[in-house]
Design an enzyme around this catalytic site. Structure first.
Site, PDB file in Angstrom:
ATOM      1  N   GLY A  42      32.097  37.108  20.415  1.00  0.00           N
ATOM      2  CA  GLY A  42      32.234  37.095  21.871  1.00  0.00           C
ATOM      3  C   GLY A  42      32.143  35.695  22.431  1.00  0.00           C
ATOM      4  O   GLY A  42      32.698  35.400  23.489  1.00  0.00           O
ATOM      5  N   GLY A 117      30.789  27.166   9.440  1.00  0.00           N
ATOM      6  CA  GLY A 117      31.993  26.957   8.637  1.00  0.00           C
ATOM      7  C   GLY A 117      32.490  25.526   8.682  1.00  0.00           C
ATOM      8  O   GLY A 117      32.421  24.862   9.717  1.00  0.00           O
ATOM      9  N   VAL A 183      35.568  25.144  39.267  1.00  0.00           N
ATOM     10  CA  VAL A 183      35.342  26.583  39.215  1.00  0.00           C
ATOM     11  C   VAL A 183      33.873  26.920  38.969  1.00  0.00           C
ATOM     12  O   VAL A 183      33.260  27.688  39.718  1.00  0.00           O
ATOM     13  CB  VAL A 183      36.222  27.229  38.122  1.00  0.00           C
ATOM     14  N   GLU A 187      31.227  28.605  41.760  1.00  0.00           N
ATOM     15  CA  GLU A 187      30.732  29.946  41.473  1.00  0.00           C
ATOM     16  C   GLU A 187      29.206  29.987  41.514  1.00  0.00           C
ATOM     17  O   GLU A 187      28.611  30.884  42.126  1.00  0.00           O
ATOM     18  CB  GLU A 187      31.257  30.442  40.125  1.00  0.00           C
ATOM     19  N   HIS A 440      49.226  50.944  51.612  1.00  0.00           N
ATOM     20  CA  HIS A 440      48.519  50.583  52.841  1.00  0.00           C
ATOM     21  C   HIS A 440      47.340  51.528  53.042  1.00  0.00           C
ATOM     22  O   HIS A 440      47.491  52.725  52.834  1.00  0.00           O
ATOM     23  CB  HIS A 440      49.472  50.683  54.030  1.00  0.00           C
TER      24      HIS A 440
END
Length: 463
Positions: A42, A117, A183, A187, A440
């Site tokens: 994730g 890795g 951004v 935020e 609408h």
């Protein structure tokens, strides 16, 4: 070290949005896949970025709704923020998504390898972990090691935070300074302001969200001023000191700002050092892995995707990269990603979405006399009036040609990025969009109204 018993079709280094998308798509195409991740599947998006920040932003929206309840004839009282409850809610959202991803890895038969890795050959990644490690070989290698917050040399400690630390902050600051008006900065400023914090944003560029169309930036600055969020644009950061109680931020012009915390939100940089990339001949520039339009590094069968490649650092771009490369390796010859067609969203209050290019970019590419723009004020949108909100939709088109950019700002407008990206990516003409019927009353209707106005037949707007 032990040798792996299998030479995989696809070995992926990094289990963030780019990496796991490639793994999932590769597995569904019948490829044997190994996914290597040193932390949790994730990546930043799920654990330290998109998902937890949007959970905080939703909590902030609930707080604002409670504060404004009397505007809607509802008797409610805002009694404050239970930060432990907010963090528990955020962690629950992350946990449920994380468990879902773990389940998908098992169901799709992906070999998940935990450890650090290193690329040791053009077809080999050596993994170090608590069990001693393993050497994994693959016919194709995908590098997807992601990004991390930039710190521009600032020591992140104590009361000086990046977004990673801010997500776990166990108190609501009385005052905060946000360094960076992009951004991430706007935020967090939006969340904290909703929670009751007195926030000041310091941005070196002339305007907030400087990558957006100038009209959108101006609209956001007006909205933030109304919310009593301090905005200092065109101000350069010089340094920060801190004591037990506060941070002291000095600007180049000599101004000193004091607050409980400083959030360093000056963008994100690629995580590419220490993985052996350059040792295998892979070209990097300022840490970014250089690839061609098919995400190939030019070395062996090694591809690079997501935030380690130059361009927009967005989770959905990473998803697209992962799917694209898996299909490329499987021989499906997919169409390469067009960067300008990637939707961009800022989840502050008000929200911002944009797809395509700005008016300035369009004028530079096509010439000022060859483009046409329209600003549609959301005061003419019934649903926006219901929400007691405000904002605008801006459309940029080539004269007698297709739509080049769609930009919007207003409450909940992130959801309108969907239709906007279809219009841009299908190279629709305004006349074609104006024929479509929009429900609408919805905010989505504002896109339809903007195109009606652009084609000379406005309904709820002046021509």
């Amino acid at each position: 070290m032990t040798e792996s018993s299998e030479n995989y079709d696809l070995v992926i280094l990094g289990g963030g949005t780019a990496g796991y998308a490639a793994a999932f798509r590769g597995a569904t195409l019948g490829l044997s896949v190994a996914l290597i991740e040193r932390d949790k599947v994730g990546g930043t998006c799920l654990h330290r970025g998109c998902v937890p920040t949007k959970a905080l932003l939703h909590a902030a929206e609930v707080a604002e709704t409670a504060k404004a309840a009397d505007q809607f004839g509802v008797k409610a009282e805002f009694q404050g923020i239970d930060i432990e409850g907010v963090l528990a809610y955020k962690d629950d959202v992350v946990s449920k998504n994380y468990k879902g991803l773990q389940g998908l890895i098992k169901v799709r038969g992906i070999d998940y390898i935990t450890g650090e890795g290193t690329l040791t050959a053009k077809d080999t990644i050596q993994v170090s972990n608590d069990e001693g490690g393993v050497t994994v070989t693959g016919k194709n290698i995908i590098l997807a090691t992601g990004s991390e917050p930039k710190t521009i040399g600032i020591d992140i400690t104590g009361r000086v935070l990046t977004s990673t630390e801010a997500l776990h902050l166990k108190d609501v600051p009385e005052t905060a300074i946000v360094l960076g008006g992009g951004v991430i900065g706007v935020e967090f400023a939006s969340v904290w302001a909703s929670f009751g914090t007195k926030v000041t944003i310091v941005e070196g560029l002339p305007r907030l969200v400087a990558n957006e169309d100038e009209a959108i930036s101006k609209n956001l600055e007006r909205a933030f001023k109304k919310r009593k969020i301090g905005v200092q644009t065109g101000k350069m950061f010089k340094g920060v000191t801190q004591d037990d109680d506060q941070v002291h931020v000095e600007l180049e012009d000599g101004t000193v700002l004091d607050a409980d915390y400083l959030l360093v939100a000056v963008g994100r940089g690629p995580v590419t050092q220490g993985f052996g990339y350059e040792d295998q001949g892979i070209t990097t520039d300022r840490g970014f892995v250089i690839v061609d339009e098919r995400q190939h590094t030019g070395v062996g069968s090694i591809y690079a995707i997501g935030d380690i490649t130059p361009g927009l650092q967005l989770a959905h771009r990473s998803f697209a990269h992962g799917i694209f490369v898996a299909e490329e390796i499987a021989g499906l010859n997919p169409a390469p990603l067009v960067e300008s067609g990637v939707p961009r969203v800022t989840y502050s209050e008000p929200e911002i979405f944009s797809v395509g290019i700005t008016e300035k970019q369009a004028a530079e590419q096509y010439g000022e006399d060859s483009i046409e723009t329209l600003d549609y004020n959301l005061a003419g949108n019934g649903k926006t009036v219901i929400l007691r909100s405000a904002g605008a939709i801006k459309v940029v088109r080539e004269k007698d040609g297709p739509v080049l950019g769609i930009h919007g700002i207003g409450a909940r407008l992130s959801e309108q990025a969907g239709e906007a990206q279809l219009i841009i990516n299908w190279e629709a003409f305004p006349e074609e969009v104006a024929q479509l019927i929009h429900a609408h009353p919805t905010q989505n209707e504002a896109i339809g109204e903007a195109f009606l106005a652009l084609t000379g037949k406005p309904l709820h707007a002046h021509n």
